[in-house]
Design a protein around this motif. Structure first.
Motif, PDB file in Angstrom:
ATOM      1  N   PHE A  92       0.849  -1.207   0.000  1.00  0.00           N
ATOM      2  CA  PHE A  92       0.000   0.000   0.000  1.00  0.00           C
ATOM      3  C   PHE A  92       0.878   1.249   0.000  1.00  0.00           C
ATOM      4  O   PHE A  92       0.612   2.220  -0.706  1.00  0.00           O
ATOM      5  CB  PHE A  92      -0.880   0.062   1.260  1.00  0.00           C
ATOM      6  N   GLY A  93       1.905   1.236   0.859  1.00  0.00           N
ATOM      7  CA  GLY A  93       2.743   2.432   1.065  1.00  0.00           C
ATOM      8  C   GLY A  93       3.474   2.836  -0.197  1.00  0.00           C
ATOM      9  O   GLY A  93       3.406   3.994  -0.617  1.00  0.00           O
ATOM     10  N   LEU A 109      -2.918  18.336  -0.563  1.00  0.00           N
ATOM     11  CA  LEU A 109      -3.998  17.957   0.351  1.00  0.00           C
ATOM     12  C   LEU A 109      -3.997  16.436   0.545  1.00  0.00           C
ATOM     13  O   LEU A 109      -4.068  15.937   1.680  1.00  0.00           O
ATOM     14  CB  LEU A 109      -5.338  18.417  -0.225  1.00  0.00           C
ATOM     15  N   ALA A 110      -3.848  15.709  -0.567  1.00  0.00           N
ATOM     16  CA  ALA A 110      -3.854  14.238  -0.494  1.00  0.00           C
ATOM     17  C   ALA A 110      -2.675  13.741   0.338  1.00  0.00           C
ATOM     18  O   ALA A 110      -2.804  12.805   1.124  1.00  0.00           O
ATOM     19  CB  ALA A 110      -3.802  13.654  -1.903  1.00  0.00           C
ATOM     20  N   ILE A 114      -3.294  11.566   3.796  1.00  0.00           N
ATOM     21  CA  ILE A 114      -2.825  10.180   3.836  1.00  0.00           C
ATOM     22  C   ILE A 114      -2.141   9.865   5.176  1.00  0.00           C
ATOM     23  O   ILE A 114      -2.056   8.716   5.593  1.00  0.00           O
ATOM     24  CB  ILE A 114      -1.892   9.906   2.630  1.00  0.00           C
ATOM     25  N   LEU A 115      -1.674  10.920   5.857  1.00  0.00           N
ATOM     26  CA  LEU A 115      -0.980  10.710   7.128  1.00  0.00           C
ATOM     27  C   LEU A 115      -1.946  10.465   8.281  1.00  0.00           C
ATOM     28  O   LEU A 115      -1.535  10.075   9.370  1.00  0.00           O
ATOM     29  CB  LEU A 115      -0.106  11.920   7.457  1.00  0.00           C
ATOM     30  N   PHE A 116      -3.231  10.715   8.028  1.00  0.00           N
ATOM     31  CA  PHE A 116      -4.231  10.668   9.104  1.00  0.00           C
ATOM     32  C   PHE A 116      -4.178   9.382   9.942  1.00  0.00           C
ATOM     33  O   PHE A 116      -4.081   9.448  11.169  1.00  0.00           O
ATOM     34  CB  PHE A 116      -5.621  10.902   8.498  1.00  0.00           C
ATOM     35  N   PRO A 117      -4.180   8.205   9.336  1.00  0.00           N
ATOM     36  CA  PRO A 117      -4.186   6.990  10.175  1.00  0.00           C
ATOM     37  C   PRO A 117      -2.975   6.903  11.105  1.00  0.00           C
ATOM     38  O   PRO A 117      -3.081   6.416  12.226  1.00  0.00           O
ATOM     39  CB  PRO A 117      -4.137   5.841   9.149  1.00  0.00           C
ATOM     40  N   TYR A 118      -1.824   7.396  10.609  1.00  0.00           N
ATOM     41  CA  TYR A 118      -0.602   7.287  11.403  1.00  0.00           C
ATOM     42  C   TYR A 118      -0.649   8.187  12.636  1.00  0.00           C
ATOM     43  O   TYR A 118      -0.090   7.862  13.673  1.00  0.00           O
ATOM     44  CB  TYR A 118       0.601   7.658  10.519  1.00  0.00           C
ATOM     45  N   TYR A 175      -0.330   1.868   9.870  1.00  0.00           N
ATOM     46  CA  TYR A 175       1.102   2.169   9.762  1.00  0.00           C
ATOM     47  C   TYR A 175       1.616   2.375   8.333  1.00  0.00           C
ATOM     48  O   TYR A 175       2.760   2.742   8.162  1.00  0.00           O
ATOM     49  CB  TYR A 175       1.920   1.077  10.457  1.00  0.00           C
ATOM     50  N   PHE A 176       0.761   2.153   7.300  1.00  0.00           N
ATOM     51  CA  PHE A 176       1.303   2.327   5.940  1.00  0.00           C
ATOM     52  C   PHE A 176       1.700   3.769   5.638  1.00  0.00           C
ATOM     53  O   PHE A 176       2.594   3.993   4.818  1.00  0.00           O
ATOM     54  CB  PHE A 176       0.345   1.744   4.881  1.00  0.00           C
ATOM     55  N   PRO A 177       1.101   4.788   6.312  1.00  0.00           N
ATOM     56  CA  PRO A 177       1.553   6.158   5.997  1.00  0.00           C
ATOM     57  C   PRO A 177       3.043   6.371   6.252  1.00  0.00           C
ATOM     58  O   PRO A 177       3.684   7.168   5.578  1.00  0.00           O
ATOM     59  CB  PRO A 177       0.701   7.034   6.922  1.00  0.00           C
ATOM     60  N   PHE A 178       3.593   5.649   7.211  1.00  0.00           N
ATOM     61  CA  PHE A 178       5.033   5.769   7.472  1.00  0.00           C
ATOM     62  C   PHE A 178       5.821   5.386   6.213  1.00  0.00           C
ATOM     63  O   PHE A 178       6.771   6.059   5.817  1.00  0.00           O
ATOM     64  CB  PHE A 178       5.425   4.854   8.638  1.00  0.00           C
ATOM     65  N   VAL A 179       5.383   4.298   5.570  1.00  0.00           N
ATOM     66  CA  VAL A 179       6.042   3.843   4.335  1.00  0.00           C
ATOM     67  C   VAL A 179       5.853   4.894   3.243  1.00  0.00           C
ATOM     68  O   VAL A 179       6.779   5.187   2.473  1.00  0.00           O
ATOM     69  CB  VAL A 179       5.475   2.472   3.890  1.00  0.00           C
ATOM     70  N   VAL A 180       4.636   5.479   3.196  1.00  0.00           N
ATOM     71  CA  VAL A 180       4.367   6.501   2.176  1.00  0.00           C
ATOM     72  C   VAL A 180       5.339   7.671   2.344  1.00  0.00           C
ATOM     73  O   VAL A 180       5.978   8.104   1.387  1.00  0.00           O
ATOM     74  CB  VAL A 180       2.904   7.013   2.268  1.00  0.00           C
ATOM     75  N   ILE A 181       5.477   8.167   3.576  1.00  0.00           N
ATOM     76  CA  ILE A 181       6.326   9.353   3.811  1.00  0.00           C
ATOM     77  C   ILE A 181       7.769   9.054   3.405  1.00  0.00           C
ATOM     78  O   ILE A 181       8.395   9.818   2.675  1.00  0.00           O
ATOM     79  CB  ILE A 181       6.329   9.774   5.298  1.00  0.00           C
ATOM     80  N   ALA A 182       8.280   7.927   3.902  1.00  0.00           N
ATOM     81  CA  ALA A 182       9.692   7.620   3.652  1.00  0.00           C
ATOM     82  C   ALA A 182       9.943   7.374   2.160  1.00  0.00           C
ATOM     83  O   ALA A 182      10.920   7.866   1.600  1.00  0.00           O
ATOM     84  CB  ALA A 182      10.101   6.397   4.466  1.00  0.00           C
ATOM     85  N   THR A 183       9.027   6.660   1.513  1.00  0.00           N
ATOM     86  CA  THR A 183       9.207   6.361   0.086  1.00  0.00           C
ATOM     87  C   THR A 183       9.079   7.630  -0.748  1.00  0.00           C
ATOM     88  O   THR A 183       9.858   7.870  -1.668  1.00  0.00           O
ATOM     89  CB  THR A 183       8.167   5.314  -0.387  1.00  0.00           C
TER      90      THR A 183
END
Lengths: 298, 373
Positions: A92-93, A109-110, A114-118, A175-183
Motif C-alpha cells: 500500500f505504502g 492535500l492528499a 494520507i498521514l491521518f491513520p498514522y 502504519y502504511f503512511p510511514f512507508v508513504v512518507i519515507a518512500t
C-alpha cells in the motif's frame, strides 16, 4: 587519537562535548539501560507481581517457556502478524507514494490526508474499527449483506482466521503512511535526468520503474522494512484493544503474552523471561539494521 | 544525410514563452553550439530535439523525418547530460550496455560493442566499477560511452563539461573535437561558456531571451556580431560599447568624444547609435583620447587595462605584456578605426555595411517582416 596528542583547544572541545552529551546519557541509562538490566535480573526469579517478592530460580523460567506450547504458538502468531501487516504496509505504502508522486490536482492535500491513520491515536482508531467490524450494525457487514456475498453477518473479530486477518488489515491501515512518507521522500530525490536518460536509451514506463525507480528505492525500503519489522513485532496496544489476543489465544502475540503473565497471572519473573527472549529475537533485526546503516556510511 | 531542422519552433510554458519562433538548420555532420546566458532557451531547444519537451508549434526534423511526435527512444539520438545521469546501481559496463539492452541487441554482440567503446574512451580498466567510484572525468567518459555505443545519427550534449575542473575541461574539449572529427556525426552542444563554443563548434547559434540572435562561424560571430547583444556577449573581455548619436555629417558624438564615420562602411543615418570597439582595437601610448588608468590586470601573456575616459566612459583595453601603465596615471589612447562596430540605438542591430558576414538576422525581427508582408 590519544588524549596526549590533543591541543589545549581540542581538549576544551572534548570536555564541552562530554558536558553536552552527559544529560542524554544519564536519561538513556535511567529509561533504557536500568529497565533492561532489571528485566534480565527479574527473569531469573519467580516473582509474584503484587508484592514483587519471590525466589531465585535461575534459568528455569527460560526452560519452562521454551517447553510451553503457548510460547511457540504466540511466536508463530507474532511472525504471521509481522510478515502479513508489513507486506501490506509496503505494498500500500509504495503504491500510494508512487501515486502521490505524480502531478495531480490536490496533491498537497492528499499528501496531508494520507498521514491521518498514522497520527490518530491507536485507541481512537481501534474504537472506530470495532464499530466498522461490528456484526450487528457495522458498515462492513452492511456491505457484505447488501452485495449478497453472505446471508449472515461475518464475525470479523470473534472467529478465526477473520480475527487475525482483521488485525493485520487494521495494522496495515494504521502504519502504511510511514512507508508513504519515507518512500515519497526518496522518490522526490531521484534526479529527473535518470528518467530522461532512460527514455532516450529506449526504456518504456515499466522498464523505467524496474531499472530506475526500484533500484533507487532499494536502500530506503531496506531501512523501512527493518524498522517497521522491529516496531510491528513488538506491537501491543492495537492488537490488545482490537481482540485482546482472542478468540481464546488465536491473535495472542508475545507482547500480549508478556502482559498476560505479568498482570493477569501475576508472574513477573516469567513475563520478564518472555520479554528478554523477545528482545533477543528483535536483536537480530537490530544487528541487521545497524550493519546496514554502517555499510551506507562507509 | 541527417540534417537537423527546426522550422518556426516555439515553446511556451503557460504564459511564458521559452523559445520564440526558432528557425535553425544544422547540416549533417556539423558541430553546432547553442550558446547564451542562463534562461535564454538553449537547453529547452536541445530538450525539444531530444523529445523531452514538445514544441508548442513548429516542426522538428531529424534527417528526412518529422519527429514532433516521436518518443525520445525512437529518434535515433543520444544525449549526454550535465549531471551525466549514470544509473548509480549499474556498473560502467552495464551503463554503457543499457541502451543496447533496451533495443534487444543480443548479449554477445552487446559485449563486443561495449568493449569497443570502452577501449575508445579508455574505460577498459573501469568496466566493473559503479559510477560513485569514478572521478568526474571518468563519469563524463562513461556518459559519452553510453551515447556512442548505439552509433546514433545525432549527438546532443547539454553542458557536458560544466562539472569538470578547468584542466580536465580543456582536456575533454580536445577529446570531443577529436571524437567529432573521427565520427563525423551531427552534434548539438549546449553551453554558456563562449570559450567552449568558440573552440569546438563549426557554427555557433547565439540565443537570448528565447530568440536566436545570430548563427555563424566563430569568426563571424566575433568579427561581425549581428547585434549589440552578440557583440557584448562574445569576447573576453567583452566589447566596449558606447552610446551616442550620429549627426547629418556622419559624425559620432558621445560627450566630448567625436569621430567621423565612413558612409561607405556604415549605415550613417542620423540618430541614436552605439559604437563598439574590441579591447584589442585600443592602443595605449599615443592617440587623441586622454584616459585615466583605473585597473591593471596582468594575465601573464597580456595585460587587461581598464580606463576611464570623458566621452566613452569606461574602456577595457588589451595590451602587450610590456605596456603596463600605473594605476591613476593619465595616458593617451588611440583606436583602430577599421575595427569599429556600429549598432542601432533603437533595436541594437548592426549597422556596418559588411552584411555578407552576418548570416542570421534576429528571428523575431524577421517574423515581424513576414507579418507586415
Amino acid at each position: 587519537m590519544a588524549t596526549a596528542d590533543l591541543s589545549p583547544l581540542e581538549r576544551k572541545y572534548a570536555r564541552l562535548g562530554i558536558v553536552l552529551i552527559g544529560p542524554t546519557v544519564l536519561v538513556f541509562c535511567a529509561v533504557i539501560v536500568y529497565p533492561l538490566i532489571s528485566a534480565i535480573y527479574l527473569s531469573l526469579f519467580s516473582i509474584y507481581t503484587p508484592t514483587l517478592e519471590g525466589e531465585w530460580v535461575g534459568l528455569s523460567n527460560y526452560a519452562e517457556l521454551l517447553a510451553k506450547g503457548e510460547f511457540w504458538s504466540s511466536l508463530w502468531t507474532n511472525i504471521i502478524w509481522t510478515v502479513g501487516t508489513l507486506t501490506l504496509q509496503i505494498l500500500f505504502g509504495v503504491g500510494m507514494a508512487l501515486i502521490l508522486h505524480q502531478n495531480m490536482i490536490f496533491r498537497s492535500l492528499a499528501r496531508s490526508l494520507i498521514l491521518f491513520p498514522y497520527f490518530v491515536s491507536t485507541v481512537v482508531a481501534v474504537l472506530v474499527w470495532r464499530w466498522l467490524f461490528n456484526d450487528l450494525y457495522g458498515i462492513l457487514n452492511h456491505f457484505v449483506m447488501w452485495t449478497g456475498a453472505s446471508d449472515m453477518p461475518v464475525d470479523w473479530l470473534g472467529s478465526m482466521p477473520n480475527a487475525l486477518l482483521s488485525v493485520i488489515l487494521v495494522g496495515a491501515w494504521k502504519y502504511f503512511p510511514f512507508v508513504v512518507i519515507a518512500t515519497l521522500a526518496r522518490l522526490q530525490t531521484i534526479p529527473d535526468s535518470l528518467y530522461e536518460a532512460a527514455k532516450i536509451d529506449g526504456a518504456g514506463p515499466i522498464a523505467r520503474f524496474f531499472d530506475v525507480t526500484l533500484p533507487q528505492l532499494r536502500d530506503v525500503l531496506v531501512v523501512i522494512i527493518m524498522l517497521r519489522a522491529i516496531w510491528d513485532f513488538k506491537e501491543f496496544d492495537l492488537i490488545y484493544l482490537l481482540t485482546g489476543g482472542g478468540p481464546v489465544t488465536s491473535t495472542q502475540t508475545i507482547p500480549l503474552l508478556v502482559y498476560k503473565e505479568a498482570f493477569a497471572l501475576n508472574q513477573m519473573g516469567m513475563a520478564s523471561a518472555y520479554a528478554v527472549v523477545m528482545m533477543a529475537l528483535m536483536l537480530v533485526f537490530m544487528i541487521l539494521y545497524i550493519r546496514r546503516t554502517q555499510e551506507n556510511e562507509l | 544525410m541527417t540534417d537537423v531542422i527546426l522550422d518556426q519552433v516555439e515553446k511556451r510554458f503557460g504564459s511564458f514563452t521559452a523559445v520564440h519562433c526558432l528557425d535553425l538548420h544544422i547540416k549533417s555532420g556539423e558541430f553546432v553550439a547553442l550558446l547564451g546566458p542562463s534562461g535564454c532557451g538553449k537547453t529547452t531547444t536541445l530538450r525539444m530535439l531530444a523529445g523531452l519537451e514538445f514544441p508548442t508549434s513548429g516542426d522538428i526534423r531529424i534527417g528526412e523525418r518529422t519527429v514532433n511526435d516521436v518518443p525520445p527512444g525512437k529518434r535515433d539520438i543520444a544525449m549526454v547530460f550535465q549531471s551525466y545521469a549514470l544509473y548509480p546501481h549499474m556498473t560502467v559496463e552495464q551503463n554503457i550496455a543499457y541502451p543496447l539492452k533496451k533495443r534487444g541487441v543480443p548479449l554477445a554482440e552487446r559485449g563486443a560493442m561495449v568493449s569497443k567503446v570502452a577501449e575508445l574512451l579508455q574505460l577498459d580498466e573501469l568496466k566493473d566499477r559503479k559510477p560513485k567510484q569514478l572521478s568526474g572525468g571518468q563519469q563524463q567518459r562513461v556518459a559519452l560511452g553510453r551515447a556512442l555505443v548505439r552509433d546514433p545519427k545525432v549527438f546532443l550534449l547539454d553542458e557536458p563539461l560544466s562539472n569538470l575542473d578547468a584542466k580536465l575541461r580543456a582536456y575533454m574539449r580536445a577529446e570531443l573535437i577529436e571524437l567529432h572529427a573521427r565520427l563525423g556525426r551531427t552534434m548539438v552542444y549546449v553551453t554558456h561558456d563562449q570559450l567552449e563554443a568558440m573552440t569546438m563548434a563549426d557554427r555557433i547559434a547565439i540565443m537570448n531571451e528565447g530568440r536566436l540572435q545570430q548563427l555563424g562561424t566563430p569568426d563571424e560571430v566575433y568579427n561581425c556580431p549581428a547585434n549589440r547583444f552578440v557583440a557584448g556577449f562574445i569576447g573576453q573581455p567583452s566589447m566596449n560599447i558606447a552610446d551616442g548619436t550620429l549627426d547629418e555629417t556622419a559624425r559620432f558624438r558621445a560627450g566630448s568624444f567625436e569621430i567621423g564615420l565612413d558612409p561607405e562602411r556604415f549605415d550613417t543615418r542620423p540618430g541614436p547609435v552605439a559604437l563598439g570597439l574590441r579591447p584589442e582595437a585600443i592602443s595605449i601610448g599615443a592617440g587623441p583620447i586622454a584616459a585615466r588608468v583605473r585597473v591593471v590586470e596582468p594575465t601573464g601573456h597580456e595585460n587587461i587595462i581598464i580606463l576611464e575616459t570623458d566621452g566613452l566612459g569606461a574602456l577595457t583595453a588589451r595590451t602587450a605584456v610590456q605596456v603596463r601603465p600605473t594605476v591613476g596615471e593619465t595616458v593617451q589612447c588611440g583606436i583602430d578605426a577599421d575595427a569599429l562596430h556600429l549598432f542601432d540605438g533603437a533595436d541594437g542591430r548592426r549597422r556596418n555595411r559588411d552584411d555578407s558576414m552576418v548570416t542570421q538576422t534576429p528571428v523575431g525581427e524577421r517574423a515581424k517582416v513576414k507579418e507586415s508582408q
